[in-house]
Design a protein around this motif. Structure first.
Motif, PDB file in Angstrom:
ATOM      1  N   PHE A 198     -39.851 -49.332   0.658  1.00  0.00           N
ATOM      2  CA  PHE A 198     -40.770 -50.076   1.509  1.00  0.00           C
ATOM      3  C   PHE A 198     -41.747 -49.073   2.107  1.00  0.00           C
ATOM      4  N   GLN A 199     -43.028 -49.372   2.026  1.00  0.00           N
ATOM      5  CA  GLN A 199     -43.989 -48.507   2.673  1.00  0.00           C
ATOM      6  C   GLN A 199     -44.221 -48.981   4.111  1.00  0.00           C
ATOM      7  N   VAL A 200     -44.456 -48.019   5.003  1.00  0.00           N
ATOM      8  CA  VAL A 200     -44.708 -48.309   6.415  1.00  0.00           C
ATOM      9  C   VAL A 200     -46.153 -47.945   6.703  1.00  0.00           C
ATOM     10  N   THR A 201     -46.908 -48.872   7.260  1.00  0.00           N
ATOM     11  CA  THR A 201     -48.333 -48.628   7.424  1.00  0.00           C
ATOM     12  C   THR A 201     -48.872 -49.335   8.669  1.00  0.00           C
ATOM     13  N   THR A 202     -49.971 -48.818   9.202  1.00  0.00           N
ATOM     14  CA  THR A 202     -50.686 -49.552  10.255  1.00  0.00           C
ATOM     15  C   THR A 202     -52.071 -49.960   9.765  1.00  0.00           C
ATOM     16  N   LEU A 235     -54.134 -54.441   5.689  1.00  0.00           N
ATOM     17  CA  LEU A 235     -53.819 -54.423   4.258  1.00  0.00           C
ATOM     18  C   LEU A 235     -54.969 -54.931   3.398  1.00  0.00           C
ATOM     19  N   ASN A 253     -57.988 -51.440   3.391  1.00  0.00           N
ATOM     20  CA  ASN A 253     -57.287 -50.220   3.795  1.00  0.00           C
ATOM     21  C   ASN A 253     -58.024 -48.938   3.441  1.00  0.00           C
ATOM     22  N   LEU A 308     -56.486 -45.182   3.121  1.00  0.00           N
ATOM     23  CA  LEU A 308     -55.236 -44.430   3.207  1.00  0.00           C
ATOM     24  C   LEU A 308     -55.309 -43.210   4.127  1.00  0.00           C
ATOM     25  N   PHE A 348     -51.391 -44.291   9.909  1.00  0.00           N
ATOM     26  CA  PHE A 348     -50.786 -43.775  11.140  1.00  0.00           C
ATOM     27  C   PHE A 348     -50.270 -42.340  11.032  1.00  0.00           C
ATOM     28  N   PHE A 349     -49.520 -42.078   9.987  1.00  0.00           N
ATOM     29  CA  PHE A 349     -48.927 -40.749   9.864  1.00  0.00           C
ATOM     30  C   PHE A 349     -49.806 -39.779   9.075  1.00  0.00           C
ATOM     31  N   GLY A 350     -50.951 -40.266   8.590  1.00  0.00           N
ATOM     32  CA  GLY A 350     -51.835 -39.401   7.819  1.00  0.00           C
ATOM     33  C   GLY A 350     -51.275 -39.044   6.448  1.00  0.00           C
ATOM     34  N   GLU A 351     -50.177 -39.683   6.090  1.00  0.00           N
ATOM     35  CA  GLU A 351     -49.591 -39.483   4.762  1.00  0.00           C
ATOM     36  C   GLU A 351     -48.769 -40.734   4.449  1.00  0.00           C
ATOM     37  N   ASN A 352     -48.333 -40.880   3.223  1.00  0.00           N
ATOM     38  CA  ASN A 352     -47.511 -42.032   2.889  1.00  0.00           C
ATOM     39  C   ASN A 352     -46.192 -41.975   3.650  1.00  0.00           C
ATOM     40  N   ALA A 353     -45.775 -43.097   4.200  1.00  0.00           N
ATOM     41  CA  ALA A 353     -44.524 -43.153   4.956  1.00  0.00           C
ATOM     42  C   ALA A 353     -43.703 -44.317   4.438  1.00  0.00           C
TER      43      ALA A 353
END
Lengths: 446, 446
Positions: free
Chosen positions: B171-175, B178, B181, B183, B187-192
């Motif tokens: 599961f990807q976590v994103t703010t 969608l 987007n 990338l 939020f984290f500046g990288e894939n989370a």
């Protein structure tokens, strides 16, 4: 016989002349003409064991893991009562000592920030291993407290479809390819988010099991970086049926005091090595001596205005206000209750004055809000009107509304910020120092 | 004096003639010419209390919460020893009895599926409240076992940047929005992603604290729906330094037997009301009597071929094979060890044969794999070559590689599926019956 150093030091002099196997890594080494003295630790306790080696071995250096067979003897030094006379040593994973210079394993004082940048090695430092053992004890005490008081541990979901706190700081959960997404085909077939609180589900559980608690992670995608916030943090949320706000305050205070009272005993050795250990013990002991001051929001506003703060009734109390109240004015933890309706979530119980809700926040010195809770609105009609008032989605909330539809009772609960509590207990400036791998805006620590 | 029904029944006849306040909801009601008999439950225990009311009250009906003041008397019936003679009754949240017909609170046998569709009301049923109290006791026993054995509870992160198991079910976590987007600005500046296992972080912790465990949620975005899989489940992952595969098997077996032995005592009343209670008690008792059968993957393949299964060395053992082995062939839990390198993750320790790794899976009747674990590859060079062999991203794994760079030791651990274990203990056909709010493809239960 192979024991942890913790077990070994507990058995102590009864082990003298016994053959023992000890495993751990080198914290310190010194050599004189005759012998080498090596201090080893194994993480089971902050305490070390001294090993005496008859001849020097160049590979034995700081950071190196060892397995030592030897005989326990009475120590000649005065720092310890027993030590190990090595007969046979196995050395694990040799590496160049100069490589150590780049890491936080190098034996000198490192900044907390630098320690954090190598989170995966922090566990091998005195400071952080102590924090982790304290964190364990706090967690264990929480489970123990609830178990002996008849609460059931409920695993509320992490993936939810609703923003309980209405803060809009949500992480979305998706299996879409973020570049070419098609919302209809997402994993859950609807928007899914990381939970900000297990409370609404906890309420449903309490209405069936009477006394329950949660212990799990929660998430807030807050953009602000403060030393008191994490994007991923751990929360403990008790929820109790037939419970009003007064009961709720009592439970919260009793729980915190139970933890602090016992942590002073259980984690004595680990608190010993923290900066300002005397201050810590004093602060913790002080908490135990008096009842937390209960004061209404309305009275707090009067005090703040009288003391020159630019605030009016209806505005939220911020961190600066909290600091003034607990550190300067009351000099003690306070419980603020009965907040204005508009600054609290929809689910809190409306008071008779129709202006306030039965909310309570516990404010601690330095870390601020450590607990937030309320009596929940159990009255079906009023809950519906609150949902309308806040313009919330009543379709997605239907299940929650239904928990009041087929009879219901007054119930209350609160959320305890586990990390905040540990931050307070260990007197840590930054909350990132008390969780293994912190997550915050632009940073996934490894 | 207000007590839970659990406390009350414990104190029992010593309460006779005492004034008591009891709170709970109506499970059953019957009226004769003289009196009304109401059975109430409050979730603290599966047991009920009978209330005797002098005159009928039309509002008292199934599902209604009550607060009853009265006097405890010796029961004339033979089902219970004490009952409550009501003097004063407060009725909470009245609702129309016909509304109940639509819900699972209606007193009749409902399908598990229907119960699940009203997860938020399930807690008020006998069946599910028992499951939840058993789940609590299992969880508490796990914490207790580790605490008394010197393990520290570590909160490994939920949001990670790596797929530990290499399964690609992330599961990807994103703010991001969608729909539009970008990338770079996430939020984290990288894939989370949501964690699939806390193991890699747990290893780092064990190398500093010697014996640790995790207890938290994990996530797999598996598209297949089976009665043994959840998208969100709870895992317990001990990790221990100076520990080999043999030690690991011993710990896993001891832990499971500790839980089962104690759950038979602690949860006796709740097991009593489950379907096939005698079968459950027999199955659990049987587990305690013998050592789990240890058998290598290679031997398992030979047995399967000999018994007509179409499998060759190197292929993974599937659920059908597992069922045959534990339910028909061995008729007992088995530990399969030393799996082929290619079907297990990169971090498992390579055996001397260079074909297999020091993995172990514990297979249980009905639920299949309940524990998966291994000795970890602690040798720096071999770990690097494994990462290369599996074509993994060594940049993102640098921190993990570094846990072996500055000395390291043999270490092992495993993951216990909490929900699977509870599924086995309660003999539940579907794993969704043992977690409060299940998450699976296309479904977020509320």
């Amino acid at each position: 016989m192979c024991n942890t150093i913790k077990q070994l030091l507990k058995t102590n002099t009864r082990l003298i002349n016994k053959n023992i196997v000890v495993k751990g890594w080198v914290k310190h080494k010194r050599t004189n003409k005759l012998k080498t003295f090596v201090i080893i630790n194994d993480g089971s306790t902050i305490k070390n064991l001294q090993i005496i080696i008859e001849k020097e071995d160049q590979y034995i250096n700081i950071g190196i893991y060892l397995k030592i067979k030897g005989i326990i003897v009475l120590s000649k030094g005065n720092k310890q009562t027993i030590e190990l006379l090595a007969k046979n040593i196995k050395i694990y994973g040799i590496f160049k000592y100069k490589d150590l210079q780049k890491t936080i394993l190098q034996p000198k004082k490192h900044s907390y920030k630098k320690l954090r940048e190598q989170s995966y090695l922090r566990f091998r430092t005195n400071f952080f291993s102590s924090i982790m053992r304290i964190r364990h004890n706090v967690s264990y005490l929480i489970h123990k407290y609830f178990h002996k008081n008849g609460f059931y541990y409920i695993h509320t979901p992490i993936i939810t479809n609703y923003d309980t706190e209405g803060s809009s700081n949500l992480f979305q959960v998706t299996t879409l390819n973020l570049k070419t997404n098609d919302l209809q085909s997402d994993f859950f077939g609807e928007n899914a988010y990381l939970t900000v609180s297990g409370q609404m589900h906890a309420e449903a559980a309490a209405l069936g099991l009477r006394k329950i608690y949660t212990f799990g992670p929660a998430f807030r995608a807050e953009k602000s970086k403060t030393p008191r916030h994490l994007s991923e943090f751990w929360m403990v949320e008790p929820e109790i049926a037939f419970f009003n706000l007064k009961n709720n305050m009592f439970l919260a205070e009793e729980l915190i005091k139970y933890i602090i009272k016992n942590i002073l005993i259980l984690s004595k050795d680990d608190i010993e090595i923290l900066d300002n250990k005397n201050l810590i013990v004093n602060n913790l002991t002080k908490i135990l001596n008096k009842e937390f001051k209960r004061i209404s929001y309305t009275k707090v506003i009067k005090i703040l205005i009288k003391n020159g703060y630019n605030i009016i009734w209806g505005q939220d109390i911020n961190y600066e206000h909290e600091k003034f109240l607990v550190e300067i004015y009351f000099k003690y933890p306070i419980i603020i209750f009965n907040y204005p309706i508009d600054i609290k979530p929809f689910y809190m119980r409306k008071n008779k004055d129709k202006q306030t809700v039965a909310a309570m926040d516990i404010i601690f010195p330095k870390v601020g809000e450590i607990i937030g809770g309320s009596q929940r609105e159990e009255r079906y009609d009023i809950l519906l009107s609150q949902i309308k008032y806040f313009k919330l989605n009543s379709t997605i909330l239907e299940w929650y509304i239904n928990t009041r539809r087929f009879s219901t009772v007054p119930h209350s609960g609160f959320g305890l910020g586990l990390d905040r509590l540990i931050q307070f207990i260990t007197n840590s400036k930054n909350i990132k120092e008390v969780i293994p791998f912190p997550r915050s805006r632009n940073k996934i620590y490894t």
